[in-house]
Design a protein around this motif. Structure first.
Motif, PDB file in Angstrom:
ATOM      1  N   ALA A 178      78.500  -0.764  -8.534  1.00  0.00           N
ATOM      2  CA  ALA A 178      78.611  -1.692  -9.661  1.00  0.00           C
ATOM      3  C   ALA A 178      78.195  -1.040 -10.975  1.00  0.00           C
ATOM      4  O   ALA A 178      78.656  -1.442 -12.049  1.00  0.00           O
ATOM      5  N   LEU A 179      77.335  -0.022 -10.902  1.00  0.00           N
ATOM      6  CA  LEU A 179      76.933   0.737 -12.079  1.00  0.00           C
ATOM      7  C   LEU A 179      78.013   1.721 -12.528  1.00  0.00           C
ATOM      8  O   LEU A 179      77.853   2.408 -13.531  1.00  0.00           O
ATOM      9  N   ARG A 180      79.104   1.791 -11.752  1.00  0.00           N
ATOM     10  CA  ARG A 180      80.250   2.656 -12.046  1.00  0.00           C
ATOM     11  C   ARG A 180      79.903   4.137 -11.937  1.00  0.00           C
ATOM     12  O   ARG A 180      80.468   4.977 -12.618  1.00  0.00           O
ATOM     13  N   ARG A 181      78.932   4.449 -11.070  1.00  0.00           N
ATOM     14  CA  ARG A 181      78.569   5.851 -10.852  1.00  0.00           C
ATOM     15  C   ARG A 181      78.901   6.239  -9.422  1.00  0.00           C
ATOM     16  O   ARG A 181      78.846   5.422  -8.500  1.00  0.00           O
ATOM     17  N   GLU A 182      79.243   7.495  -9.235  1.00  0.00           N
ATOM     18  CA  GLU A 182      79.524   8.011  -7.905  1.00  0.00           C
ATOM     19  C   GLU A 182      78.234   8.439  -7.221  1.00  0.00           C
ATOM     20  O   GLU A 182      77.298   8.902  -7.889  1.00  0.00           O
ATOM     21  N   PRO A 183      78.158   8.304  -5.878  1.00  0.00           N
ATOM     22  CA  PRO A 183      76.960   8.772  -5.166  1.00  0.00           C
ATOM     23  C   PRO A 183      76.643  10.239  -5.432  1.00  0.00           C
ATOM     24  O   PRO A 183      75.485  10.651  -5.374  1.00  0.00           O
ATOM     25  N   SER A 184      77.670  11.023  -5.730  1.00  0.00           N
ATOM     26  CA  SER A 184      77.475  12.457  -5.968  1.00  0.00           C
ATOM     27  C   SER A 184      76.954  12.753  -7.370  1.00  0.00           C
ATOM     28  O   SER A 184      76.707  13.909  -7.714  1.00  0.00           O
ATOM     29  N   ALA A 185      76.776  11.710  -8.211  1.00  0.00           N
ATOM     30  CA  ALA A 185      76.332  11.936  -9.587  1.00  0.00           C
ATOM     31  C   ALA A 185      74.991  12.650  -9.645  1.00  0.00           C
ATOM     32  O   ALA A 185      74.716  13.399 -10.585  1.00  0.00           O
ATOM     33  N   SER A 186      74.151  12.435  -8.634  1.00  0.00           N
ATOM     34  CA  SER A 186      72.829  13.075  -8.638  1.00  0.00           C
ATOM     35  C   SER A 186      72.931  14.589  -8.513  1.00  0.00           C
ATOM     36  O   SER A 186      71.990  15.301  -8.878  1.00  0.00           O
ATOM     37  N   ASP A 187      74.062  15.083  -8.005  1.00  0.00           N
ATOM     38  CA  ASP A 187      74.216  16.535  -7.858  1.00  0.00           C
ATOM     39  C   ASP A 187      74.209  17.256  -9.201  1.00  0.00           C
ATOM     40  O   ASP A 187      73.863  18.435  -9.278  1.00  0.00           O
ATOM     41  N   SER A 188      74.594  16.551 -10.256  1.00  0.00           N
ATOM     42  CA  SER A 188      74.665  17.181 -11.581  1.00  0.00           C
ATOM     43  C   SER A 188      73.378  16.959 -12.386  1.00  0.00           C
ATOM     44  O   SER A 188      73.347  17.253 -13.588  1.00  0.00           O
ATOM     45  N   PHE A 189      72.328  16.454 -11.723  1.00  0.00           N
ATOM     46  CA  PHE A 189      71.091  16.136 -12.438  1.00  0.00           C
ATOM     47  C   PHE A 189      70.546  17.317 -13.249  1.00  0.00           C
ATOM     48  O   PHE A 189      70.231  17.147 -14.442  1.00  0.00           O
TER      49      PHE A 189
END
Length: 330
Positions: free
Chosen positions: A118-129
């Motif tokens: 719902a936040l419109r983020r992909e689960p993999s977004a944390s990889d680019s932290f």
């Protein structure tokens, strides 16, 4: 000993979110008067008992009602956001309130998978932290890594960054980037000592920080008597287990059901999150915090005052400040 406060803007039983925000203002004002270093607010989503989702807005609200105490995020969960948007938000805060604003950054989504979508983020977004931290830092320094794009407001404010974590990943990243490191030992105690050891051993000086700086989270329940403090601890434990397991089960437990739930392995695992909690009179809490700071090799402690109701929570804040002899300002 430097003490700070992490405020989750808790929604107490039989109260409203509006009540929670008013309570957060009173807590920050008390923290300012009694000598706490800073108050941080944590980003969480879809949690009925936590109202600090819109972190930058809550910081702004509290800053308008305080004068000097540092305020910040503990943290903004960067995978949920564009680095540019966060630079603009915290740049705005810095332009309004000056050098009072901290920007703590976490890698977790702070919610469940459905809400993550719902936040419109992909689960993999944390990889680019790691990349996102550097992009955000560059925006705030006025040295954007994205051609032709500047954070306005934000550029040149150099809002100080802090890396938050509960594992070795955050410790290593904070050390590599030369940033302060805040370990979430108030709810994820397992890797505390190893993570801080890793951070201190691998730290590389940076433009922001010459020497390693560690903040460790710790729960606090201070009351006029040890017996009262332990009763408040029981209340906090039951609320936490009910919140976690009730949310998963999509139901509210009766008191009788909760009595049974509290004896389960799942409840035991949840309660272990509170392993590092100082409970007792002000003097007992102060003694615990001193020992904890030494054992954790922490330069600063960020306290989470766990009593459910505002009056008890503010009493805990006051007693802790008095017993730890913080520098009261009136």
């Amino acid at each position: 000993m430097k003490l700070s406060i992490l405020d989750l803007a808790p929604v107490a039983p039989n109260s409203t979110i509006s009540d929670s925000f008013k309570s957060s203002v009173r807590l920050a004002q008390l923290a300012e008067r009694t000598g706490y270093e800073r108050v941080w607010y944590a980003e969480h989503h879809n949690m009925p008992t936590i109202a600090s989702s819109a972190t930058s807005l809550l910081i702004s609200h509290v800053a308008h009602h305080t004068e000097k105490i540092r305020l910040g995020s503990g943290g903004v969960l960067l995978p949920n956001h564009s680095p540019l948007v966060i630079a603009e938000q915290f740049g705005t805060l810095a332009e309004i309130f000056g050098d009072r604003i901290d920007l703590g950054l976490g890698r977790a989504p702070g919610t469940d998978m459905t809400t993550l979508r719902a936040l419109r983020r992909e689960p993999s977004a944390s990889d680019s932290f790691p990349h996102d931290v550097l992009e955000l830092q560059a925006y705030l320094a006025g040295e954007s890594r994205v051609p032709t794009v500047q954070a306005i407001p934000g550029a040149g404010t150099n809002v100080p960054l802090y890396i938050l974590g509960s594992s070795l990943f955050g410790a290593q990243l904070a050390a590599q980037f030369g940033l302060p490191y805040s370990f979430a030992s108030h709810f994820a105690p397992a890797a505390l000592h190893q993570a801080i050891k890793t951070y201190r051993e691998q730290f590389k000086p940076s433009a922001q920080l010459a020497e390693p700086y560690v903040i460790a989270g710790v729960g606090v329940i201070a009351a006029d008597s040890a017996a009262e403090a332990h009763e408040l601890k029981v209340q906090a434990e039951r609320q936490r287990v009910s919140s976690f397991l009730g949310r998963n089960a999509k139901k509210e437990f009766t008191e009788a059901e909760l009595d049974m739930v509290m004896t389960t392995p799942q409840a035991e695992q949840i309660l272990d999150m509170m392993r590092y909690t100082a409970v007792g009179t002000g003097e007992q809490v102060a003694e615990y915090l001193q020992e904890f700071a030494v054992n954790a090799q922490a330069d600063e402690l960020i306290t989470v005052h766990s009593p459910l109701h505002e009056e008890d929570r503010l009493k805990s804040v006051q007693l802790t400040a008095d017993s730890c002899q913080l520098a009261s300002v009136g």
